[in-house]
Scaffold this motif. Sequence first.
Motif, PDB file in Angstrom:
ATOM      1  N   ASN A   1       0.820  -1.209   0.000  1.00  0.00           N
ATOM      2  CA  ASN A   1       0.000   0.000   0.000  1.00  0.00           C
ATOM      3  C   ASN A   1       0.855   1.260   0.000  1.00  0.00           C
ATOM      4  O   ASN A   1       1.911   1.301   0.642  1.00  0.00           O
ATOM      5  CB  ASN A   1      -0.916   0.014   1.229  1.00  0.00           C
ATOM      6  CG  ASN A   1      -1.840  -1.189   1.280  1.00  0.00           C
ATOM      7  OD1 ASN A   1      -2.853  -1.240   0.605  1.00  0.00           O
ATOM      8  ND2 ASN A   1      -1.467  -2.190   2.075  1.00  0.00           N
ATOM      9  N   GLU A   2       0.367   2.276  -0.705  1.00  0.00           N
ATOM     10  CA  GLU A   2       1.012   3.588  -0.673  1.00  0.00           C
ATOM     11  C   GLU A   2       0.415   4.408   0.475  1.00  0.00           C
ATOM     12  O   GLU A   2      -0.715   4.170   0.906  1.00  0.00           O
ATOM     13  CB  GLU A   2       0.810   4.321  -1.997  1.00  0.00           C
ATOM     14  CG  GLU A   2       1.476   3.635  -3.183  1.00  0.00           C
ATOM     15  CD  GLU A   2       1.280   4.403  -4.468  1.00  0.00           C
ATOM     16  OE1 GLU A   2       1.637   5.595  -4.511  1.00  0.00           O
ATOM     17  OE2 GLU A   2       0.750   3.807  -5.439  1.00  0.00           O
ATOM     18  N   TYR A   3       1.190   5.404   0.904  1.00  0.00           N
ATOM     19  CA  TYR A   3       0.818   6.157   2.109  1.00  0.00           C
ATOM     20  C   TYR A   3       1.160   7.620   1.877  1.00  0.00           C
ATOM     21  O   TYR A   3       2.205   7.955   1.304  1.00  0.00           O
ATOM     22  CB  TYR A   3       1.601   5.602   3.298  1.00  0.00           C
ATOM     23  CG  TYR A   3       1.292   6.218   4.637  1.00  0.00           C
ATOM     24  CD1 TYR A   3       0.271   5.721   5.438  1.00  0.00           C
ATOM     25  CD2 TYR A   3       2.033   7.291   5.115  1.00  0.00           C
ATOM     26  CE1 TYR A   3      -0.006   6.273   6.676  1.00  0.00           C
ATOM     27  CE2 TYR A   3       1.771   7.852   6.355  1.00  0.00           C
ATOM     28  CZ  TYR A   3       0.743   7.338   7.130  1.00  0.00           C
ATOM     29  OH  TYR A   3       0.474   7.885   8.361  1.00  0.00           O
ATOM     30  N   LEU A   4       0.304   8.501   2.360  1.00  0.00           N
ATOM     31  CA  LEU A   4       0.482   9.946   2.170  1.00  0.00           C
ATOM     32  C   LEU A   4       0.090  10.668   3.449  1.00  0.00           C
ATOM     33  O   LEU A   4      -0.908  10.310   4.085  1.00  0.00           O
ATOM     34  CB  LEU A   4      -0.388  10.401   1.000  1.00  0.00           C
ATOM     35  CG  LEU A   4      -0.532  11.874   0.633  1.00  0.00           C
ATOM     36  CD1 LEU A   4      -0.910  12.001  -0.854  1.00  0.00           C
ATOM     37  CD2 LEU A   4      -1.603  12.581   1.479  1.00  0.00           C
ATOM     38  N   THR A   5       0.863  11.679   3.806  1.00  0.00           N
ATOM     39  CA  THR A   5       0.493  12.555   4.918  1.00  0.00           C
ATOM     40  C   THR A   5       0.511  13.997   4.440  1.00  0.00           C
ATOM     41  O   THR A   5       1.518  14.469   3.896  1.00  0.00           O
ATOM     42  CB  THR A   5       1.434  12.398   6.120  1.00  0.00           C
ATOM     43  OG1 THR A   5       1.274  11.090   6.675  1.00  0.00           O
ATOM     44  CG2 THR A   5       1.102  13.409   7.211  1.00  0.00           C
TER      45      THR A   5
END
Length: 344
Positions: free
Chosen positions: A328-332
């Motif tokens: 999974n990709e993750y962004l903040t």
Amino acid sequence: MIVSASCKKDKTSPIAANATPTTLGLYEYASDVNKRVLIAITKIGTQTVNYGSIFDTGSPGMTMDANGIIPASMITSSGFVFTTDSVVVNGITITSKKDSISYGDATGITKEYGNLAYTNVTVGNSLGSIELKRVPFFLYYKIIDSKKNQLAAHSADVFGVGPGLSSTITAISSPLRFFTYGTGLTNGFKLATLPTASFLTTPTYVAGLLTVGLTSDDLSSAGFIMHPLTPTVLYGYSPNIPGTITYGGTTISAQFLFDTGTPSVTVIENRLASVGKLPSNTTVTLTTTKGFTYTYVTSNTGNLTEVQNPSNTQDYRTILALDFFIKNEYLTDYTNHQIGLKNN
């Protein structure tokens, strides 16, 4: 006079071009079932260094062992040696504000002891780096594990990129907040999926894993499901995301923490269940309230998962370990206080 007036009339103000996100490589490392993703620290204060710090989405703020950073004569087992409110050493401002930072839960805590400090930090390597200006961070003089053993210098430095503030030193937050992003970019980062083949017994550089600075496309049309974060009274915006988790025929409500700093074991907190490791070939499905869904199957070598009782751990969060980030990709997004999740 006519020519002069004409020139002045035709002159237009320059239009600032939108900045381009910066892409950095990270290092992957594995020891048995434990995995780590590390970011290179190549300059701190005025000193060129070479340290690998744990890239941690589960905590806010940078921590750094003082050994090799300031003179050894200033470091004792009970604190730093100086008598003023603050001191500047090698471009690092060390304050007299002492505290400790803990990692883990009530079943096993690793604790760092040190002081609040400020400095400029360069992360990355010769293939790509950025400078972070006057970063507040935790400079520690010793680190003790759950068995009361003192760990080796720099063996557990943390580069915490979570959205909130430290629960102890409330002045420290993600060091990526202290990057100059430029026009057109939103303050934040994206983390690409982590390739399994690069988790080797020596740290292995993987280009392009971390993107610093978010575009409007990232936030609207790149396929991330956005999760607004909830503010807290003392510690800024919480990274915890509500949803449900299903395993072995049981479905419960959960508060998810997606944590690159947890090396191997996902922990499901369930007050009503028996404590223990889930058997191999158990199917686990998590679903957030915003519709992000992810399913995995446990095994002996990956996706290790255990059930804990929050009465024992003193922690109510269900914590997804590093294996989550392989799929999974993750962004903040620091500006708009949200976390993005994306299946890949």
